[in-house]
Motif scaffolding. Structure first.
Motif, mmCIF file in Angstrom:
data_model
loop_
_atom_site.group_PDB
_atom_site.id
_atom_site.type_symbol
_atom_site.label_atom_id
_atom_site.label_comp_id
_atom_site.label_asym_id
_atom_site.label_seq_id
_atom_site.Cartn_x
_atom_site.Cartn_y
_atom_site.Cartn_z
ATOM 1 N N GLN A 1 2.399 11.903 -1.594
ATOM 2 C CA GLN A 1 0.949 11.900 -1.801
ATOM 3 C C GLN A 1 0.388 13.286 -1.540
ATOM 4 O O GLN A 1 0.577 13.851 -0.465
ATOM 5 C CB GLN A 1 0.275 10.892 -0.874
ATOM 6 N N ARG B 1 -1.401 7.463 3.661
ATOM 7 C CA ARG B 1 -0.683 6.281 3.180
ATOM 8 C C ARG B 1 0.011 5.488 4.296
ATOM 9 O O ARG B 1 0.756 4.546 4.010
ATOM 10 C CB ARG B 1 0.343 6.704 2.128
ATOM 11 N N TRP C 1 1.061 5.308 -7.405
ATOM 12 C CA TRP C 1 0.110 4.569 -6.579
ATOM 13 C C TRP C 1 -0.803 3.649 -7.377
ATOM 14 O O TRP C 1 -1.089 2.531 -6.947
ATOM 15 C CB TRP C 1 -0.740 5.548 -5.764
#
Length: 557
Positions: free
Chosen positions: A20, A36, A430
């Protein structure tokens, strides 16, 4: 038997560069991992294993460390790391770091000093051999193509590198170097991390005299036999490391053991040997070398189920009473599991992803989930060499296609689509937004185009998703000592379609049945007399009829 916390744990591997991005530069970072953590907590895992985040020139995506006690700026800084550690521990998630001490970066201060003169105190921190240009110390090749030696005109010597030339081998025969490594390990453990996964740790002890390989090739293997692995001094190094560092902390030690055999693993992970807690072995992920030995691992050959079962069973039985297995299908160095061992077609993707998960997680050992595996992420199926980033893949393409002309461009691209490490390194998927929600900027690597179908947002609240299935498997491991400690017994090793085995512990038995094919078959393992169907990837149970990629577990009392 004293039970250890890592025995019933499930470990989630985070490859930070692709997990991420928090700042829009296209590269994942530590703030992204922090963002996350609720997702990782929802999955239910106990430990995060973080791939290297140390300062590095990034010649090999962080596995060339230039400063072991600093953070790569693109990932953040030490304050960000401390925040990640605190936030993970708040959620009762432990954090394991990658330890890269078989080699360092050529920009590490030890190596910079090492090159200054033969009598520099750091010169012997690395492996140098006298020589002259063009006359290599031996015929070893590096794992990333080309010779395993690079010449220094200034010193009139070659230094060894089993990987890239920017990754010189540390000399573990030097006791002062070892003490500096142990000091660094204690520094991290004193910060509060919960263990190390030790990269290439089986390669620390090089053979005396550096003899030629039986056949020229990279130094790790010749005709499938390890040349540089499990040397006679390795156990002494690991015992010393355990005495100096590992035994002094409540931590887990995980050794990546390239080339190691079952008997080696018994010694390394046996409780009475005081070395490591568990190892990664490579046998089941290296079952399909190309018949043309010049091509090594590069192929598009499906793995035979009978070979896969034989390998996994060998390790299950071999470490059943002494030692401990790391259970994995894929990681940052292996192609995606559902593409390699399952079926990533739209029809069977979800079923086969769940089948592989159940088959692995109910074995004896500590299971690892590589980021995106819990969603069933697939190989990227790139079609042009310009799409690849991995040094190993790029070097192999150049050597085998351009230089030696052993295979065509099209064939090699097919092999890369099957086996390249980049298959595992595409950004985490995601959601359906731009770049799969990984980054607001241009990702460092192309996102897999199937992210609109396979992504976390589609799965986290779906009780029938691959994600939800992993949640159930993790909860089962936390519930049943039978799964953690039970003995393993394989059924029908010659069955080419079904992988069936039992686990037995304190009067309970669990039967696991997995169909690795797209056809329906009939098998009777006395399912009718089970007391309970514990878990299945189908909504109903048809007993002896095993449907395509069906996997289920029964409990007997």
């Amino acid at each position: 038997m004293i039970k250890k916390w890592w025995e019933n744990a499930v470990i989630y591997q985070v490859y930070p560069r692709s997990f991420q991005d928090s700042d829009g530069d296209g590269i994942g970072d530590l703030q992204g991992v922090i963002k996350r953590l609720p997702y990782i907590q929802k999955l239910g895992v106990d430990v995060i294993w973080l791939n290297p985040i140390y300062k590095s020139p990034d010649r090999d995506n962080g596995y060339d460390v230039s400063d072991y006690e600093d953070i790569q700026p693109v990932f953040g800084n030490m304050a960000t790391f401390d925040q990640l550690l605190t936030e993970a521990h708040k959620r009762h998630i432990k954090l394991v770091m990658d330890l890269v001490v078989n080699h360092s970066s050529d920009q590490q201060k030890w190596f910079i000093e090492s090159q200054k003169s033969k009598d520099n105190p750091y010169h012997d921190y690395y492996i140098w051999q006298d020589g002259e240009p063009g006359k290599l110390p031996n015929n070893w090749g590096s794992y990333f193509s080309g010779p395993a030696w690079t010449y220094s005109k200034k010193l009139g010597q070659y230094y060894m590198h089993l990987f890239a030339k920017e990754q010189p081998e540390l000399n573990w025969q030097n006791s002062k170097m070892r003490q500096d490594v142990y000091k660094m390990m204690r520094w991290w453990l004193d910060k509060g991390i919960d263990g190390f996964r030790m990269d290439s740790i089986s390669l620390l002890d090089k053979p005396d005299g550096y003899p030629d390989a039986p056949n020229p090739g990279h130094a790790l293997y010749a005709d499938a036999q390890p040349i540089v692995a499990d040397g006679p001094r390795l156990e002494n190094y690991l015992k010393e490391m355990n005495h100096e560092v590992l035994s002094k902390y409540d931590m887990v030690s995980i050794g990546e053991m390239i080339g190691s055999k079952v008997d080696d693993a018994k010694k390394y992970t046996g409780r009475g040997h005081h070395e490591l807690d568990m190892i990664f072995q490579f046998e089941h992920v290296t079952l399909t070398p190309n018949k043309d030995k010049r091509l090594g691992k590069w192929n598009n050959i499906p793995v035979k189920l009978t070979d896969l079962k034989a390998s996994l069973s060998k390790w299950q039985n071999g470490l059943n009473a002494t030692g401990w297995n790391s259970l994995y299908w894929n990681n940052h160095d292996q192609p995606r599991a559902v593409s390699r061992f399952g079926n990533d077609s739209e029809q069977y993707h979800t079923l086969s992803a769940k089948m592989l998960a159940l088959t692995l997680h109910l074995l004896k050992g500590t299971p690892y989930i590589y980021q995106g595996e819990e969603l069933g992420m697939t190989n990227c199926h790139y079609t042009d060499i310009s799409q690849y980033q991995d040094l190993e893949s790029l070097n192999a393409f150049d050597e085998l296609v351009n230089q030696e002309k052993i295979v065509s461009k099209e064939t090699m691209l097919d092999y890369l689509a099957n086996m390249s490490r980049d298959n595992a390194r595409t950004p985490m998927q995601w959601d359906t937004s731009k770049n799969a929600g990984f980054s607001t900027g241009r990702p460092w690597m192309t996102v897999n185009p199937n992210y609109s179908q396979i992504n976390a947002a589609n799965q986290v609240n779906d009780p029938n998703s691959v994600f939800a299935f992993y949640q159930k498997l993790i909860q089962l491991r936390h519930t049943f000592d039978l799964i953690v400690y039970g003995n393993y017994h394989e059924l029908d090793p010659d069955d080419k379609d079904i992988f069936a085995y039992t686990r037995n512990y304190e009067g309970q038995k669990m039967l696991i049945i997995s169909n690795f094919t797209a056809k329906t078959v009939s098998r009777d393992y006395d399912q009718a007399h089970a007391s309970k169907l514990v878990i299945s990837n189908y909504a109903d149970d048809q007993g002896t009829e095993i449907r395509p990629y069906e996997s289920k577990a029964y409990l007997f009392k």
